[in-house]
Motif scaffolding. Sequence first.
Motif, short mmCIF file in Angstrom:
data_model
loop_
_atom_site.label_atom_id
_atom_site.label_comp_id
_atom_site.label_asym_id
_atom_site.label_seq_id
_atom_site.Cartn_x
_atom_site.Cartn_y
_atom_site.Cartn_z
N MET A 1 50.71 -66.21 61.32
CA MET A 1 51.62 -65.77 60.26
C MET A 1 52.92 -65.24 60.88
N ALA A 2 54.04 -65.71 60.38
CA ALA A 2 55.33 -65.25 60.89
C ALA A 2 55.62 -63.83 60.38
N TYR A 3 56.22 -63.03 61.25
CA TYR A 3 56.58 -61.66 60.88
C TYR A 3 58.00 -61.63 60.31
N PHE A 4 58.19 -60.83 59.26
CA PHE A 4 59.51 -60.68 58.66
C PHE A 4 60.39 -59.85 59.58
N PRO A 5 61.59 -60.35 59.94
CA PRO A 5 62.47 -59.62 60.86
C PRO A 5 63.25 -58.53 60.13
N MET A 6 62.78 -57.30 60.20
CA MET A 6 63.45 -56.19 59.52
C MET A 6 64.01 -55.22 60.56
N PHE A 7 65.31 -54.99 60.52
CA PHE A 7 65.95 -54.05 61.44
C PHE A 7 65.99 -52.67 60.77
N ILE A 8 65.50 -51.65 61.46
CA ILE A 8 65.52 -50.30 60.92
C ILE A 8 66.21 -49.35 61.88
N GLU A 9 66.77 -48.29 61.34
CA GLU A 9 67.43 -47.28 62.18
C GLU A 9 66.39 -46.32 62.74
N LEU A 10 66.41 -46.15 64.07
CA LEU A 10 65.45 -45.26 64.73
C LEU A 10 66.07 -43.97 65.24
N LYS A 11 67.38 -43.83 65.11
CA LYS A 11 68.03 -42.65 65.67
C LYS A 11 67.42 -41.38 65.10
N HIS A 12 66.91 -40.54 66.00
CA HIS A 12 66.29 -39.26 65.68
C HIS A 12 64.99 -39.40 64.89
N ARG A 13 64.44 -40.61 64.78
CA ARG A 13 63.13 -40.76 64.17
C ARG A 13 62.05 -40.39 65.18
N LYS A 14 61.02 -39.75 64.73
CA LYS A 14 59.95 -39.30 65.61
C LYS A 14 58.95 -40.43 65.84
N CYS A 15 58.82 -40.83 67.09
CA CYS A 15 57.94 -41.93 67.45
C CYS A 15 56.98 -41.48 68.55
N LEU A 16 55.72 -41.83 68.40
CA LEU A 16 54.69 -41.44 69.37
C LEU A 16 54.19 -42.65 70.14
N VAL A 17 54.14 -42.50 71.46
CA VAL A 17 53.53 -43.51 72.33
C VAL A 17 52.25 -42.89 72.90
N VAL A 18 51.13 -43.53 72.65
CA VAL A 18 49.86 -43.06 73.20
C VAL A 18 49.55 -43.89 74.43
N GLY A 19 49.54 -43.25 75.57
CA GLY A 19 49.35 -43.95 76.84
C GLY A 19 50.38 -43.46 77.84
N GLY A 20 50.01 -43.46 79.11
CA GLY A 20 50.92 -42.90 80.11
C GLY A 20 51.21 -43.81 81.27
N GLY A 21 50.91 -45.11 81.13
CA GLY A 21 51.12 -46.05 82.23
C GLY A 21 52.41 -46.85 82.11
N GLN A 22 52.46 -47.96 82.83
CA GLN A 22 53.68 -48.78 82.87
C GLN A 22 54.01 -49.36 81.50
N VAL A 23 52.99 -49.79 80.76
CA VAL A 23 53.26 -50.37 79.43
C VAL A 23 53.85 -49.30 78.52
N ALA A 24 53.27 -48.11 78.55
CA ALA A 24 53.80 -47.00 77.74
C ALA A 24 55.23 -46.68 78.15
#
Length: 204
Positions: free
Chosen positions: A1-24
């Motif tokens: 299934m193709a994903y819809f390309p939606m651009f969103i503003e991330l400035k000052h949005r709170k984002c969490l990355v779980v993981g502490g390695g190279q991919v993270a």
Amino acid sequence: MAYFPMFIELKHRKCLVVGGGQVAFRKAETLKDFGADVSVVAPNILPQIWAMDGVFCLEKMFEEEDAAGFTFIVAATDDQKLNRHISQICRKRNIPVNAVDQIEDCSFIFPSYVKEGEVVAAFSSGGLSPVTTQYLKEQIRPVLTPHLGEVAACLGSLREMVRACTQTEEQRKQIYRELLQIGLSQESLPSEEEITEVIYKYQK
């Protein structure tokens, strides 16, 4: 299934990355590139992540309450079961989630992209073929140059002036097209004289 390309503003949005390695680390870099406020939680976090400006790090095991208050979450651990568990928590809470290399556990994916200033070109294969999106990314690099980003910023700064001097959308498009061609045909931005001359041609 193709994903819809939606651009969103991330400035000052709170984002969490779980993981502490190279991919993270790579995911955190991408999010910071778009102005997000990034937090990282993992039992062991790379020094490169700790050194990232403005990234909040917490060395601990992920717990469900850690998901509270985030715009979206990236599950970037090397434990597929944990990534799936994080995805399930996010879906229950209606938090968009990306589980790295586990397309079935994602509600959004990271595209391959090229960014110059405010101009972004992004490519996706729906997670099926990263080599294809990498190919497209390399194909666009000669076109999407730093200079093009500067020209786009210049045209953006003229929007109010152009709107005030014209009556129709078609006139505005013609002005922007001509100024874009001027900017691309030379290594400098359109001069004030060139801008005035083009706008005058289509002035109401």
